[in-house]
Design a protein around this motif. Structure first.
Motif, PDB file in Angstrom:
ATOM      1  N   UNK A  77      51.305   0.437  16.320  1.00 43.34           N
ATOM      2  CA  UNK A  77      52.287  -0.825  16.891  1.00 43.34           C
ATOM      3  C   UNK A  77      51.704  -1.717  16.331  1.00 43.34           C
ATOM      4  N   UNK A  78      50.458  -1.894  16.452  1.00 42.07           N
ATOM      5  CA  UNK A  78      49.469  -3.393  16.280  1.00 42.07           C
ATOM      6  C   UNK A  78      49.529  -3.743  15.019  1.00 42.07           C
ATOM      7  N   UNK A  79      49.228  -2.895  14.293  1.00 42.40           N
ATOM      8  CA  UNK A  79      49.389  -2.654  12.539  1.00 42.40           C
ATOM      9  C   UNK A  79      50.359  -2.655  11.986  1.00 42.40           C
TER      10      UNK A  79
ATOM     11  N   UNK B 236      68.630  -1.774  10.747  1.00 43.38           N
ATOM     12  CA  UNK B 236      68.506  -0.774  12.118  1.00 43.38           C
ATOM     13  C   UNK B 236      67.062  -0.141  11.618  1.00 43.38           C
ATOM     14  N   UNK B 237      66.451  -0.155  10.930  1.00 44.41           N
ATOM     15  CA  UNK B 237      65.075   0.216  10.364  1.00 44.41           C
ATOM     16  C   UNK B 237      64.333  -0.472  11.598  1.00 44.41           C
ATOM     17  N   UNK B 238      64.315  -2.075  10.753  1.00 47.18           N
ATOM     18  CA  UNK B 238      63.056  -3.046  11.797  1.00 47.18           C
ATOM     19  C   UNK B 238      63.827  -3.278  12.941  1.00 47.18           C
ATOM     20  N   UNK B 239      64.760  -2.958  13.419  1.00 50.24           N
ATOM     21  CA  UNK B 239      65.085  -2.845  15.276  1.00 50.24           C
ATOM     22  C   UNK B 239      64.355  -1.664  15.849  1.00 50.24           C
ATOM     23  N   UNK B 240      64.681  -0.531  15.415  1.00 47.52           N
ATOM     24  CA  UNK B 240      63.851   0.562  15.843  1.00 47.52           C
ATOM     25  C   UNK B 240      62.763   0.777  15.950  1.00 47.52           C
ATOM     26  N   UNK B 241      62.297  -0.009  14.671  1.00 46.36           N
ATOM     27  CA  UNK B 241      60.223   0.152  14.506  1.00 46.36           C
ATOM     28  C   UNK B 241      60.294  -1.033  15.518  1.00 46.36           C
ATOM     29  N   UNK B 242      61.115  -1.959  15.020  1.00 49.93           N
ATOM     30  CA  UNK B 242      60.457  -3.547  16.298  1.00 49.93           C
ATOM     31  C   UNK B 242      60.538  -3.032  18.015  1.00 49.93           C
TER      32      UNK B 242
ATOM     33  N   UNK C 160      52.518  -1.592  22.434  1.00 46.93           N
ATOM     34  CA  UNK C 160      51.466  -2.487  22.348  1.00 46.93           C
ATOM     35  C   UNK C 160      51.519  -3.692  23.580  1.00 46.93           C
ATOM     36  N   UNK C 161      52.826  -2.994  24.877  1.00 46.52           N
ATOM     37  CA  UNK C 161      52.822  -2.986  26.208  1.00 46.52           C
ATOM     38  C   UNK C 161      52.076  -1.769  26.788  1.00 46.52           C
ATOM     39  N   UNK C 162      51.755  -1.297  26.255  1.00 48.27           N
ATOM     40  CA  UNK C 162      51.615  -0.035  27.151  1.00 48.27           C
ATOM     41  C   UNK C 162      50.274   0.340  26.709  1.00 48.27           C
ATOM     42  N   UNK C 163      49.312   0.777  28.413  1.00 48.73           N
ATOM     43  CA  UNK C 163      48.071   1.130  28.344  1.00 48.73           C
ATOM     44  C   UNK C 163      47.875   2.100  27.989  1.00 48.73           C
ATOM     45  N   UNK C 164      47.122   2.665  27.438  1.00 45.45           N
ATOM     46  CA  UNK C 164      46.747   3.599  26.571  1.00 45.45           C
ATOM     47  C   UNK C 164      46.571   4.842  27.508  1.00 45.45           C
ATOM     48  N   UNK C 165      46.107   5.027  28.504  1.00 42.63           N
ATOM     49  CA  UNK C 165      45.913   5.706  30.079  1.00 42.63           C
ATOM     50  C   UNK C 165      47.200   6.154  30.209  1.00 42.63           C
ATOM     51  N   UNK C 166      48.067   6.032  30.579  1.00 41.53           N
ATOM     52  CA  UNK C 166      49.311   6.032  30.663  1.00 41.53           C
ATOM     53  C   UNK C 166      50.058   6.689  29.835  1.00 41.53           C
ATOM     54  N   UNK C 167      49.948   6.057  28.154  1.00 36.12           N
ATOM     55  CA  UNK C 167      51.033   6.861  27.208  1.00 36.12           C
ATOM     56  C   UNK C 167      49.698   8.592  27.361  1.00 36.12           C
ATOM     57  N   UNK C 168      48.876   8.031  27.067  1.00 37.08           N
ATOM     58  CA  UNK C 168      47.627   9.461  27.100  1.00 37.08           C
ATOM     59  C   UNK C 168      48.211  10.789  27.850  1.00 37.08           C
ATOM     60  N   UNK C 169      48.688  10.274  29.542  1.00 39.53           N
ATOM     61  CA  UNK C 169      49.511  10.820  30.843  1.00 39.53           C
ATOM     62  C   UNK C 169      50.790  11.543  30.374  1.00 39.53           C
TER      63      UNK C 169
ATOM     64  N   UNK D 169      56.953  -2.424  19.684  1.00 35.69           N
ATOM     65  CA  UNK D 169      56.366  -3.914  21.351  1.00 35.69           C
ATOM     66  C   UNK D 169      55.872  -3.101  22.069  1.00 35.69           C
ATOM     67  N   UNK D 170      57.002  -1.612  22.421  1.00 35.08           N
ATOM     68  CA  UNK D 170      56.763  -1.095  23.811  1.00 35.08           C
ATOM     69  C   UNK D 170      55.187  -0.554  23.530  1.00 35.08           C
TER      70      UNK D 170
END
Length: 333
Positions: A209-211, A137-143, A150-159, A147-148
């Motif tokens: 996410x990348x680390x 479960x822990x691996x699936x939640x962290x993954x 890592x594929x999300x633009x920084x500006x969108x997260x900020x907004x 993955x979400x």
């Protein structure tokens, strides 16, 4: 000793030569791209007042900035000034380029340092946890998180964070690095931290996410190794194997990746500072770009090159200190 004096001097000389060649290549490429840009520096500088300026006044501005000279001649003159430590004068701030970079980087430094620290520590711990409990479960939640993000633009997260925590909840300021109406000297440490948290969290979400993904793969490999199997046969718990045996092998690649991520951190800071109107070096880069401030833009490009190269060099040095196998054979002996 991690380095003998002779090998350390040789290492430093090689790095210095590589940095010099890199700066020359980056300077030439950046200057070429700036000169083929469709943005006219004079028009960008004048803005709405361009219609009120006569052709003679435009010529005077062009002559003052040396834009009436051929591109090759301007490049050689600019290179000669760089050798003397003169990066020119910013056209939009009317200050020496190095002064502008120093002021703006001082503001960005704490943002990048906090985000870099959070992403490194959180990403490493999450990656070890996910790799230790592979396919659980822990691996699936962290993954899913990794993955979400890592594929999300920084500006969108900020907004999104800005909309939730600043607009709807009112927990964080809408932007800037200190309250409106105060100078940087008048703002208290608490006020600066209050304005710093949300941009730093935005940057750290992506870096974490990348680390985490990289560390997870290394941890899984370590948990399937012979020494892990032997420790498991001796009755050691999974978490004990991870922290007593696998951690040392996983830490080295994570440290290297953390320092090598300074380039991505700088690029993310450009977007995050734009979203939060944070007056740092990233926002100055955007302003220099769309307002045609060529001296400042080129100065920031060279500064960022040195910044990223320094991070990679530190990672290389740490790699050699931690793992003797990375040193030359005669040095390791």
């Amino acid at each position: 000793m991690p380095f003998s004096p002779a090998h350390f001097c040789s290492f430093c000389i090689q790095k210095a030569l590589r940095l010099l060649l890199l700066l020359i290549a980056v300077a030439a490429l950046s200057y070429t791209l700036v000169n083929v840009s469709p943005i006219d520096p004079v028009d960008a500088y004048l803005g709405p007042a361009v219609l009120k300026v006569s052709p003679e006044q435009r010529d005077i501005i062009s002559q003052r900035w040396g834009l009436d000279q051929p591109p090759v001649e301007r490049f050689l003159r600019w290179g000669a000034q760089l050798v003397q430590g003169d990066f020119g004068v910013s056209t939009i701030f009317n200050e020496p380029v190095l002064t502008v970079i120093g002021k703006r980087f001082a503001t960005s430094f704490w943002l990048m340092l906090l985000a870099w620290s959070i992403s490194g520590i959180a990403g490493f711990m999450l990656g070890v946890l996910a790799g230790t409990y592979e396919n659980r479960t822990a691996d699936k939640l962290i993954g899913m998180y990794a993955y979400t993000m890592a594929s999300t633009p920084t500006f969108w997260v900020g907004m999104v964070l800005l909309s939730i925590f600043s607009i709807h909840l009112g927990w964080a300021p809408v932007g800037l690095a200190w309250p409106v109406g105060l100078s940087p000297e008048e703002a208290t440490l608490g006020q600066r931290i209050h304005h710093l948290i949300l941009p730093a969290v935005t940057l750290s979400f992506i870096g974490t996410a990348q680390i985490a993904l990289h560390t997870r793969e290394k941890t899984i490999k370590a948990m399937h190794s012979d020494y892990a199997q032997f420790a498991r046969a001796q009755g050691e718990s999974e978490i004990g194997i991870a922290f007593r045996h696998a951690l040392r092998n996983v830490a080295l690649p994570a440290i290297t990746l953390q320092f090598a991520s300074l380039g991505e951190l700088f690029g993310g800071a450009v977007l995050a500072e734009q979203v939060f109107s944070y007056p740092g070096l990233g926002m100055a880069t955007v302003e220099a770009g769309y307002r045609g401030d060529i001296p400042l833009l080129l100065g920031i490009v060279l500064f960022s090159t040195v910044f990223v190269f320094t991070g990679n060099t530190v990672a290389d040095i740490l790699y050699r200190i931690i793992d003797p196998r990375m040193r030359p054979a005669e040095e390791a002996a």
